[in-house]
Design a protein around this motif. Sequence first.
Motif, PDB file in Angstrom:
ATOM      1  N   UNK A 174       0.826  -1.181   0.000  1.00 35.07           N
ATOM      2  CA  UNK A 174       0.000   0.000   0.000  1.00 35.07           C
ATOM      3  C   UNK A 174       0.870   1.244   0.000  1.00 35.07           C
ATOM      4  N   UNK A 175       0.348   2.265  -0.530  1.00 35.66           N
ATOM      5  CA  UNK A 175       1.073   3.527  -0.537  1.00 35.66           C
ATOM      6  C   UNK A 175       0.981   4.233   0.798  1.00 35.66           C
ATOM      7  N   UNK A 176       1.769   5.250   0.939  1.00 37.54           N
ATOM      8  CA  UNK A 176       1.743   5.986   2.198  1.00 37.54           C
ATOM      9  C   UNK A 176       1.073   7.342   2.022  1.00 37.54           C
ATOM     10  N   UNK A 177       0.145   7.425   1.088  1.00 36.84           N
ATOM     11  CA  UNK A 177      -0.526   8.681   0.794  1.00 36.84           C
ATOM     12  C   UNK A 177      -1.288   9.256   1.967  1.00 36.84           C
ATOM     13  N   UNK A 178      -2.044   8.410   2.671  1.00 35.70           N
ATOM     14  CA  UNK A 178      -2.831   8.910   3.801  1.00 35.70           C
ATOM     15  C   UNK A 178      -1.934   9.358   4.937  1.00 35.70           C
ATOM     16  N   UNK A 179      -0.883   8.587   5.230  1.00 37.68           N
ATOM     17  CA  UNK A 179       0.042   8.948   6.299  1.00 37.68           C
ATOM     18  C   UNK A 179       0.789  10.235   5.957  1.00 37.68           C
ATOM     19  N   UNK A 180       1.201  10.363   4.704  1.00 35.49           N
ATOM     20  CA  UNK A 180       1.913  11.575   4.280  1.00 35.49           C
ATOM     21  C   UNK A 180       0.994  12.782   4.351  1.00 35.49           C
ATOM     22  N   UNK A 181      -0.259  12.618   3.979  1.00 36.58           N
ATOM     23  CA  UNK A 181      -1.212  13.723   4.049  1.00 36.58           C
ATOM     24  C   UNK A 181      -1.418  14.181   5.483  1.00 36.58           C
ATOM     25  N   UNK A 182      -1.490  13.232   6.409  1.00 38.92           N
ATOM     26  CA  UNK A 182      -1.652  13.586   7.819  1.00 38.92           C
ATOM     27  C   UNK A 182      -0.412  14.303   8.342  1.00 38.92           C
ATOM     28  N   UNK A 183       0.780  13.819   7.981  1.00 37.93           N
ATOM     29  CA  UNK A 183       2.012  14.479   8.401  1.00 37.93           C
ATOM     30  C   UNK A 183       2.082  15.894   7.847  1.00 37.93           C
ATOM     31  N   UNK A 184       1.678  16.067   6.608  1.00 37.84           N
ATOM     32  CA  UNK A 184       1.685  17.395   5.989  1.00 37.84           C
ATOM     33  C   UNK A 184       0.722  18.314   6.714  1.00 37.84           C
ATOM     34  N   UNK A 185      -0.445  17.806   7.068  1.00 36.59           N
ATOM     35  CA  UNK A 185      -1.437  18.605   7.778  1.00 36.59           C
ATOM     36  C   UNK A 185      -0.902  19.041   9.140  1.00 36.59           C
ATOM     37  N   UNK A 186      -0.289  18.115   9.869  1.00 33.85           N
ATOM     38  CA  UNK A 186       0.264  18.431  11.187  1.00 33.85           C
ATOM     39  C   UNK A 186       1.397  19.439  11.059  1.00 33.85           C
ATOM     40  N   UNK A 187       2.282  19.248  10.081  1.00 34.15           N
ATOM     41  CA  UNK A 187       3.396  20.169   9.880  1.00 34.15           C
ATOM     42  C   UNK A 187       2.893  21.563   9.527  1.00 34.15           C
ATOM     43  N   UNK A 188       1.900  21.636   8.696  1.00 28.48           N
ATOM     44  CA  UNK A 188       1.334  22.924   8.306  1.00 28.48           C
ATOM     45  C   UNK A 188       0.686  23.606   9.509  1.00 28.48           C
ATOM     46  N   UNK A 189      -0.007  22.827  10.332  1.00 26.53           N
ATOM     47  CA  UNK A 189      -0.635  23.377  11.531  1.00 26.53           C
ATOM     48  C   UNK A 189       0.416  23.940  12.486  1.00 26.53           C
ATOM     49  N   UNK A 190       1.514  23.199  12.661  1.00 27.45           N
ATOM     50  CA  UNK A 190       2.574  23.677  13.546  1.00 27.45           C
ATOM     51  C   UNK A 190       3.264  24.923  12.985  1.00 27.45           C
ATOM     52  N   UNK A 191       3.436  24.959  11.689  1.00 25.13           N
ATOM     53  CA  UNK A 191       4.148  26.072  11.066  1.00 25.13           C
ATOM     54  C   UNK A 191       3.348  27.368  11.142  1.00 25.13           C
ATOM     55  N   UNK A 192       2.058  27.293  10.903  1.00 21.74           N
ATOM     56  CA  UNK A 192       1.249  28.502  10.805  1.00 21.74           C
ATOM     57  C   UNK A 192       0.388  28.771  12.034  1.00 21.74           C
ATOM     58  N   UNK A 193       0.614  28.074  13.101  1.00 16.32           N
ATOM     59  CA  UNK A 193      -0.162  28.289  14.313  1.00 16.32           C
ATOM     60  C   UNK A 193       0.149  29.675  14.878  1.00 16.32           C
ATOM     61  N   UNK A 194      -0.861  30.376  15.336  1.00 20.35           N
ATOM     62  CA  UNK A 194      -0.671  31.735  15.833  1.00 20.35           C
ATOM     63  C   UNK A 194      -0.546  31.787  17.343  1.00 20.35           C
ATOM     64  N   UNK A 195      -0.682  30.654  18.020  1.00 20.03           N
ATOM     65  CA  UNK A 195      -0.568  30.637  19.474  1.00 20.03           C
ATOM     66  C   UNK A 195       0.880  30.804  19.881  1.00 20.03           C
ATOM     67  N   UNK A 196       1.082  31.427  21.044  1.00 23.14           N
ATOM     68  CA  UNK A 196       2.438  31.569  21.569  1.00 23.14           C
ATOM     69  C   UNK A 196       2.899  30.248  22.163  1.00 23.14           C
ATOM     70  N   UNK A 197       4.145  29.903  21.926  1.00 20.49           N
ATOM     71  CA  UNK A 197       4.712  28.670  22.443  1.00 20.49           C
ATOM     72  C   UNK A 197       5.384  28.960  23.778  1.00 20.49           C
TER      73      UNK A 197
END
Length: 61
Positions: free
Chosen positions: A1-24
């Motif tokens: 099987x391909x890793x399309x779904x897993x890669x999509x989830x990783x991309x979503x998480x990475x994008x969320x972390x990158x553009x999150x506006x909350x203070x760390x």
Amino acid sequence: MGRGRAKAKQTKVARDLKYRTQDTDFGALARELHGGSEHPVESEQDVDYGVWSDYSEDSRD
């Protein structure tokens, strides 16, 4: 099987972390990574070895 779904989830998480506006909270992150004072590590001097005396070689005779 391909890793399309897993890669999509990783991309979503990475994008969320990158553009999150909350203070760390870097202080809390450092405490978590380095072991804060919430869970102190038991030193060897604090260990009660009397509990284990029943398992020593001398008591097996």
